[in-house]
Design a protein around this motif. Sequence first.
Motif, PDB file in Angstrom:
ATOM      1  N   ASP A 608      -7.197  16.303  31.754  1.00  0.00           N
ATOM      2  CA  ASP A 608      -7.880  14.865  31.737  1.00  0.00           C
ATOM      3  C   ASP A 608      -9.142  14.670  32.097  1.00  0.00           C
ATOM      4  O   ASP A 608      -9.730  13.720  32.058  1.00  0.00           O
ATOM      5  N   ASP A 609      -9.837  15.870  32.609  1.00  0.00           N
ATOM      6  CA  ASP A 609     -11.112  15.853  33.211  1.00  0.00           C
ATOM      7  C   ASP A 609     -11.858  16.822  32.283  1.00  0.00           C
ATOM      8  O   ASP A 609     -11.634  17.794  32.131  1.00  0.00           O
ATOM      9  N   LEU A 610     -13.225  16.178  31.688  1.00  0.00           N
ATOM     10  CA  LEU A 610     -13.908  16.940  30.507  1.00  0.00           C
ATOM     11  C   LEU A 610     -14.489  17.956  31.095  1.00  0.00           C
ATOM     12  O   LEU A 610     -14.788  18.945  30.803  1.00  0.00           O
ATOM     13  N   ASN A 611     -15.091  17.662  32.584  1.00  0.00           N
ATOM     14  CA  ASN A 611     -15.793  19.041  33.204  1.00  0.00           C
ATOM     15  C   ASN A 611     -14.678  20.155  33.172  1.00  0.00           C
ATOM     16  O   ASN A 611     -15.211  21.342  33.223  1.00  0.00           O
ATOM     17  N   ALA A 612     -13.540  19.900  33.786  1.00  0.00           N
ATOM     18  CA  ALA A 612     -12.805  21.026  33.919  1.00  0.00           C
ATOM     19  C   ALA A 612     -12.360  21.618  32.506  1.00  0.00           C
ATOM     20  O   ALA A 612     -12.086  23.007  32.373  1.00  0.00           O
ATOM     21  N   ALA A 613     -12.280  20.890  31.417  1.00  0.00           N
ATOM     22  CA  ALA A 613     -12.107  21.439  30.201  1.00  0.00           C
ATOM     23  C   ALA A 613     -13.090  22.150  29.684  1.00  0.00           C
ATOM     24  O   ALA A 613     -12.966  23.494  29.093  1.00  0.00           O
ATOM     25  N   GLN A 614     -14.564  21.997  30.144  1.00  0.00           N
ATOM     26  CA  GLN A 614     -15.482  22.539  29.532  1.00  0.00           C
ATOM     27  C   GLN A 614     -15.701  23.816  30.322  1.00  0.00           C
ATOM     28  O   GLN A 614     -15.779  24.989  29.819  1.00  0.00           O
ATOM     29  N   THR A 615     -15.366  23.833  31.778  1.00  0.00           N
ATOM     30  CA  THR A 615     -15.132  25.156  32.495  1.00  0.00           C
ATOM     31  C   THR A 615     -14.270  26.105  31.769  1.00  0.00           C
ATOM     32  O   THR A 615     -14.552  27.327  31.555  1.00  0.00           O
ATOM     33  N   GLU A 616     -12.956  25.922  31.502  1.00  0.00           N
ATOM     34  CA  GLU A 616     -11.959  26.430  30.972  1.00  0.00           C
ATOM     35  C   GLU A 616     -12.414  27.094  29.563  1.00  0.00           C
ATOM     36  O   GLU A 616     -12.251  27.961  29.139  1.00  0.00           O
ATOM     37  N   ALA A 617     -13.066  26.088  28.731  1.00  0.00           N
ATOM     38  CA  ALA A 617     -13.552  26.544  27.446  1.00  0.00           C
ATOM     39  C   ALA A 617     -14.536  27.642  27.573  1.00  0.00           C
ATOM     40  O   ALA A 617     -14.442  28.712  26.840  1.00  0.00           O
ATOM     41  N   GLN A 618     -15.693  27.553  28.413  1.00  0.00           N
ATOM     42  CA  GLN A 618     -16.647  28.515  28.728  1.00  0.00           C
ATOM     43  C   GLN A 618     -16.051  29.878  29.308  1.00  0.00           C
ATOM     44  O   GLN A 618     -16.588  30.794  28.719  1.00  0.00           O
ATOM     45  N   THR A 619     -14.980  29.834  30.176  1.00  0.00           N
ATOM     46  CA  THR A 619     -14.515  31.142  30.565  1.00  0.00           C
ATOM     47  C   THR A 619     -13.759  31.806  29.470  1.00  0.00           C
ATOM     48  O   THR A 619     -13.686  32.868  29.272  1.00  0.00           O
ATOM     49  N   ALA A 620     -12.828  31.007  28.616  1.00  0.00           N
ATOM     50  CA  ALA A 620     -12.189  31.664  27.470  1.00  0.00           C
ATOM     51  C   ALA A 620     -13.205  32.208  26.536  1.00  0.00           C
ATOM     52  O   ALA A 620     -13.026  33.295  25.882  1.00  0.00           O
ATOM     53  N   SER A 621     -14.373  31.399  26.179  1.00  0.00           N
ATOM     54  CA  SER A 621     -15.127  31.851  25.195  1.00  0.00           C
ATOM     55  C   SER A 621     -15.946  33.172  25.514  1.00  0.00           C
ATOM     56  O   SER A 621     -16.054  34.071  24.803  1.00  0.00           O
ATOM     57  N   GLU A 622     -16.326  33.404  26.912  1.00  0.00           N
ATOM     58  CA  GLU A 622     -16.856  34.482  27.589  1.00  0.00           C
ATOM     59  C   GLU A 622     -16.076  35.737  27.381  1.00  0.00           C
ATOM     60  O   GLU A 622     -16.239  36.840  26.905  1.00  0.00           O
ATOM     61  N   GLN A 623     -14.835  35.405  27.921  1.00  0.00           N
ATOM     62  CA  GLN A 623     -13.530  36.429  27.827  1.00  0.00           C
ATOM     63  C   GLN A 623     -13.424  37.065  26.520  1.00  0.00           C
ATOM     64  O   GLN A 623     -13.676  38.160  26.131  1.00  0.00           O
ATOM     65  N   ALA A 624     -13.478  36.136  25.381  1.00  0.00           N
ATOM     66  CA  ALA A 624     -13.209  36.579  24.045  1.00  0.00           C
ATOM     67  C   ALA A 624     -14.679  37.175  23.570  1.00  0.00           C
ATOM     68  O   ALA A 624     -14.461  38.152  22.509  1.00  0.00           O
ATOM     69  N   ALA A 625     -15.607  36.894  23.879  1.00  0.00           N
ATOM     70  CA  ALA A 625     -16.879  37.338  23.297  1.00  0.00           C
ATOM     71  C   ALA A 625     -17.042  39.019  23.917  1.00  0.00           C
ATOM     72  O   ALA A 625     -17.504  39.910  23.291  1.00  0.00           O
ATOM     73  N   ILE A 626     -16.683  38.984  25.117  1.00  0.00           N
ATOM     74  CA  ILE A 626     -16.542  40.413  25.614  1.00  0.00           C
ATOM     75  C   ILE A 626     -15.525  41.334  25.092  1.00  0.00           C
ATOM     76  O   ILE A 626     -15.693  42.472  24.726  1.00  0.00           O
ATOM     77  N   GLN A 627     -14.397  40.557  24.867  1.00  0.00           N
ATOM     78  CA  GLN A 627     -13.494  41.454  24.193  1.00  0.00           C
ATOM     79  C   GLN A 627     -13.715  42.021  22.767  1.00  0.00           C
ATOM     80  O   GLN A 627     -13.560  43.019  22.510  1.00  0.00           O
ATOM     81  N   GLU A 628     -14.419  40.956  22.056  1.00  0.00           N
ATOM     82  CA  GLU A 628     -14.919  41.457  20.691  1.00  0.00           C
ATOM     83  C   GLU A 628     -16.055  42.351  20.803  1.00  0.00           C
ATOM     84  O   GLU A 628     -16.113  43.266  19.825  1.00  0.00           O
ATOM     85  N   ALA A 629     -16.950  42.270  21.477  1.00  0.00           N
ATOM     86  CA  ALA A 629     -18.002  43.347  21.672  1.00  0.00           C
ATOM     87  C   ALA A 629     -17.478  44.502  22.100  1.00  0.00           C
ATOM     88  O   ALA A 629     -18.071  45.698  21.401  1.00  0.00           O
ATOM     89  N   ARG A 630     -16.635  44.859  22.728  1.00  0.00           N
ATOM     90  CA  ARG A 630     -15.966  45.893  23.147  1.00  0.00           C
ATOM     91  C   ARG A 630     -15.412  46.624  22.042  1.00  0.00           C
ATOM     92  O   ARG A 630     -15.512  47.767  21.773  1.00  0.00           O
ATOM     93  N   SER A 631     -14.610  45.792  21.255  1.00  0.00           N
ATOM     94  CA  SER A 631     -13.693  46.309  20.177  1.00  0.00           C
ATOM     95  C   SER A 631     -14.854  46.812  19.001  1.00  0.00           C
ATOM     96  O   SER A 631     -14.439  47.548  18.090  1.00  0.00           O
ATOM     97  N   ARG A 632     -16.122  46.152  19.076  1.00  0.00           N
ATOM     98  CA  ARG A 632     -16.984  46.520  18.277  1.00  0.00           C
ATOM     99  C   ARG A 632     -17.646  47.896  18.533  1.00  0.00           C
ATOM    100  O   ARG A 632     -18.519  48.317  17.791  1.00  0.00           O
ATOM    101  N   GLY A 633     -17.380  48.135  19.599  1.00  0.00           N
ATOM    102  CA  GLY A 633     -17.876  49.609  20.032  1.00  0.00           C
ATOM    103  C   GLY A 633     -18.968  49.444  21.166  1.00  0.00           C
ATOM    104  O   GLY A 633     -19.717  50.553  21.340  1.00  0.00           O
ATOM    105  N   ALA A 634     -19.236  48.281  21.964  1.00  0.00           N
ATOM    106  CA  ALA A 634     -20.179  48.048  22.778  1.00  0.00           C
ATOM    107  C   ALA A 634     -19.828  48.653  24.044  1.00  0.00           C
ATOM    108  O   ALA A 634     -18.816  48.333  24.571  1.00  0.00           O
ATOM    109  N   GLU A 635     -20.745  49.439  24.531  1.00  0.00           N
ATOM    110  CA  GLU A 635     -20.392  50.000  25.877  1.00  0.00           C
ATOM    111  C   GLU A 635     -21.459  49.826  27.070  1.00  0.00           C
ATOM    112  O   GLU A 635     -22.360  49.026  26.767  1.00  0.00           O
TER     113      GLU A 635
END
Length: 672
Positions: A608-635
Amino acid sequence: MKIGIGIDTGGTYTDAVAYDFETETLLAKGKALTTRENLATGIGQALDMLPAELIRDALLVSLSTTLATNAVLEDKGGRAKMLLFGLADEHILRFKAENYGLRTDSVRGVDTHGSADGLIVDEPDWDAVLAEHGAWLADADTLSAAELYAIYNGAPCEKRVKKLSEERFGLPFTSASELTSEVNVLVRAATALLNARLSPIVREFVEAAITDFSARQCGAPVMVVRSDGSLMSSDLSTAKPVETILSGPAASVLAGKYFSEDADYVIIDMGGTTTDVSVVRGGKPVTAEGGIQLGGWQTAVKGVFVDPFALGGDSAVRLSDGKLQLFPRRATPICVAARRWPEIKTQLAELLDKKHINRYPLHEFFYLVREPAKQKIYDRNEMKLLDVLRKGPCMLANLDEAAGIDIYHFDSERLEAEGVVMRCGLTPTDFMHIKGDFAEYDREASELAAKYLLTSMRRRDTPEEIRALADEVYGLVEGRLYENLLRILLTQQYPRFKSGIDEQTEFLIREAWAKRDAEKPDGALFRYTLGTDVTLVGVGAPTHIFLPAVAKALGTKCVLPEHAEVANALGSLKADINVVTRVEISQRIAGGAPYYIVHSPSGSRRFDDLNAAQTEAQTASEQAAIQEARSRGAEGPLNVNTYMQRHNVVSSWGTNVELGLAAVSEVAMHLG
């Protein structure tokens, strides 16, 4: 030294380079024929031309390839099938899906009733789905699935059918949502189905390379160039082969920086099967708008702008309605085939003596590339051909006698499209041998086939006529290159041409080439002059033969740099790991009050709160980016840059709806 080994496997040649990252010096290079029947052989032969100690001490191995590019353009690949959940309308599948590359014989719809916001999830009766489609799915090499609202609901149907299919069929499986967050379900589906088709091709390539490097005691990580010019691990490339559809062309763009100091230039990479053209403006490669469109497929794959078209040293040269033409599908050059099977020359000489003229190219040969995975699906004539080819190549003229196959009622398309059978025929490479511009293989075999082609054209087979025929083939190649370069330049300059060049403009382009050397006739009102000031950078083995004439006709200069013949292998070592992920936030209204839905990879969640939604989206996006970078071979440690971005939200049908918001995360890592 900090050494990298670059490999590029194309349809015709495999190139290898050893490169010192610290001094930016090319230390050694090698080139060998690509061996379709066993890719490891060609890769190994190219590596054998490099000092063994450089391979052993390498810190990085980087691969690029045009195998996927060529397969798309030649309509080749594994037998792939797809279930499309939430879209069971036969009318849509028949008339709309095919615009994206989805063929009705490869896709079946399954009805589901989830909600567009992803909060209501619906799954079908799985026993009924498998009962209805099980036999159809079993007759495939690879399987895939796409779901209408997968981006919003976490793709429950895709995940469930993947598990069920792997348990029941044991086949490789592609889930569309694991490849892309593109909203348009048909783009997602096309991307997933193409990924499934390319799976056996890219897997074979990567496994062959790893085998060769392991045999040479090289323990360096093996990376693969993606279509956007970044790197991914070899393991990820076998799971997401569609990401390599412009791998080779992207590597040539990276190599262009090594070859040219101009801010604006066009890179022309002519190989055996395709010519790939990319554009650099202001020192930066032009990127493709939206997803890559190639060979009738509309995909969600991001990449550099590359316009590949079917033109290369191994393009088939045949007659069509009595006229000499270049055909898009690759053929093994007669001169190359004769090196491997010398008996081909005897058969060509016998065919010449018979003076048998036919509307079919009787001088062409079939040969077996590999044994098919499932022989039971082929018809009687196809099985007869496979049986005779197990003994060696067979000329089209001899099919009836050798295999009891009537060529007038035989269709080899399926065997050729699946890469089981290959043709040998006349190609520009043969005419390069005839003209003396290339002398690696059997010129005599090329001349025998050219004589038969002249006989079919009812022309004399004298040395003068053979040379004239070679000049005509050169003209066809140069003309095709000229026409496509102007098409690409016009499209870059004038957006209205992005949907295609109109007939009048095509006519003017053809006339400009045809009259390039003609004086303006008396009384003419129009001078056919089309050109550019942009530098043309030619890479690839045969480019130096054909590009100068085209550059002259365009009134510009061309650069044919040293080491251009191994440009893609060198460019593969210029790539880094670059990851961009997005998590969308959509807004809805209930009872007059707004609420927000975060659509993360794990599913949708309401706020119901936009700020809370943005925080959740940023956290999920960062986690997805790190997971994808690791899968591509980043160490090691990763720096993630996350920000909010406003953009147009599109529906699952590709229609703009409203202004949306997304959390975007970026990760970059330099390996060289």
